[in-house]
Every structure is written in structure tokens, then in C-alpha cells.
Enzyme design. Sequence first.
Site, mmCIF file in Angstrom:
data_model
loop_
_atom_site.group_PDB
_atom_site.id
_atom_site.type_symbol
_atom_site.label_atom_id
_atom_site.label_comp_id
_atom_site.label_asym_id
_atom_site.label_seq_id
_atom_site.Cartn_x
_atom_site.Cartn_y
_atom_site.Cartn_z
ATOM 1 N N GLY A 45 -22.187 31.491 -84.713
ATOM 2 C CA GLY A 45 -21.274 30.629 -83.969
ATOM 3 C C GLY A 45 -21.335 29.221 -84.526
ATOM 4 C CD GLN A 50 -23.117 23.627 -84.380
ATOM 5 O OE1 GLN A 50 -22.394 24.559 -84.045
ATOM 6 N NE2 GLN A 50 -24.373 23.809 -84.784
ATOM 7 C CB CYS A 92 -28.831 25.344 -82.804
ATOM 8 S SG CYS A 92 -27.356 24.321 -82.950
ATOM 9 C CG LEU A 93 -25.769 27.410 -87.927
ATOM 10 C CD1 LEU A 93 -24.333 27.599 -88.376
ATOM 11 C CD2 LEU A 93 -26.721 28.075 -88.921
ATOM 12 C CG HIS A 134 -25.661 28.067 -78.779
ATOM 13 N ND1 HIS A 134 -27.032 27.950 -78.916
ATOM 14 C CD2 HIS A 134 -25.126 27.298 -79.759
ATOM 15 C CE1 HIS A 134 -27.295 27.142 -79.936
ATOM 16 N NE2 HIS A 134 -26.161 26.733 -80.457
ATOM 17 C CD GLU A 135 -21.448 28.126 -80.944
ATOM 18 O OE1 GLU A 135 -21.177 26.939 -81.220
ATOM 19 O OE2 GLU A 135 -22.448 28.698 -81.422
ATOM 20 C CG HIS A 138 -22.898 23.263 -79.972
ATOM 21 N ND1 HIS A 138 -23.709 22.268 -80.454
ATOM 22 C CD2 HIS A 138 -23.390 24.423 -80.473
ATOM 23 C CE1 HIS A 138 -24.667 22.816 -81.201
ATOM 24 N NE2 HIS A 138 -24.504 24.109 -81.231
HETATM 25 NI NI NI Z 1 -25.664 25.571 -82.096
#
Ligand code: NI
Length: 169
Positions: A45, A50, A92-93, A134-135, A138
Site C-alpha cells: 500500500g 508518502q 510502513c515504507l 493503515h492507508e 496516512h
Molecule cells: Ni505506511
Amino acid sequence: MIHKIVKYGAPVLEKKASPVTKFDNELKKLAEDMFESMYAALGVGLAAPQIGISVHLAVIDVTTGKNPEAKLVLANPEIIHVEGEQREEEGCLSLPGFRGNVIRPRYVTVRAQDVTGQIFEMRGEGLLARAFCHETDHLNGTLFIQHVGILKRDLIKRKIRKLVKAGDW
Ligand code: NI
């Protein structure tokens, strides 16, 4: 185009993003770039903040590119129903190398618009339910470390401060 993924510490990750209002070719291109950037980073995701763009847009593919039908674009997503509970490690990226246990609902129904502006609702279970949470988080400026225990959060923050000091973040 593959975008660089913004890491924890960047203010854009902790502010509420603006709604998507125009469903044009520019948005389509942004969504495509986000998929490309997510696959390159081996994520399931990615939210627009991000890559430094503060709008309510996220992409998800829990099959990491194996099933084209699993590609989801969520514009202006809202969680409208949750059920049950799951406790798993989450990452998380934007916080590469860090993971923590996060309790999320087992089933999550999201209402969002697709890349053309069409409203849809979708119920996800397990990893997909977790990705919806999660998204959506964000887009509201919340990172998974807000959901781990305070000791774990402090530990992660301390380690990141060290990496920043060393020029490795
Ligand atoms: Ni993330």
C-alpha cells in the site's frame, strides 16, 4: 515514474491531506506512478503523502502485483464499518526497517472513489482490512507507530534519531 518515498520526520506525513476534487488525467497518472513506486519498494500500500503529495489518494495491492484485479485506487476513503480484531506486525515504507504489533479490526468496510470519481464500497478481511486502516490513517496524518505501545514507539523514534544523526535516514 518511480517517486522517492518520503521517510518519517517529513512534516507531510503527519498532516491531514486535502480531498481529491478533480478526477482527471493528472490523477490517473498520479495513481499509476504510485503503483509503480509501491511495487518498486515492495509494498502492499502507498498513500500520496508518502511521495510528498498531500491529497487523499492511496493505492493498495495485497498481492504485490501478482493479480492485476487486486489493484485498488482509493480516493477520499472513509472507513464505514469495522468488525472483530487482529493483532499482527505492521510496517510502513516511510519507516523502513521498523515493525511493530498493531491491533486492527479483522473486517473493514471502506467507502471511497475510484480514479474516475465513481463511489464504491468494499469489505476487506485480514491484510486487506489492515491496509484499509493503515492507508486511511496516512491520509489523516497518522502513522502506524501511533498504534504501537509507548515503549516501542520511543524505541523506534530513538533509533531513527540515531540514523538521522549518522546520515543514514
Ligand atoms: Ni505506511
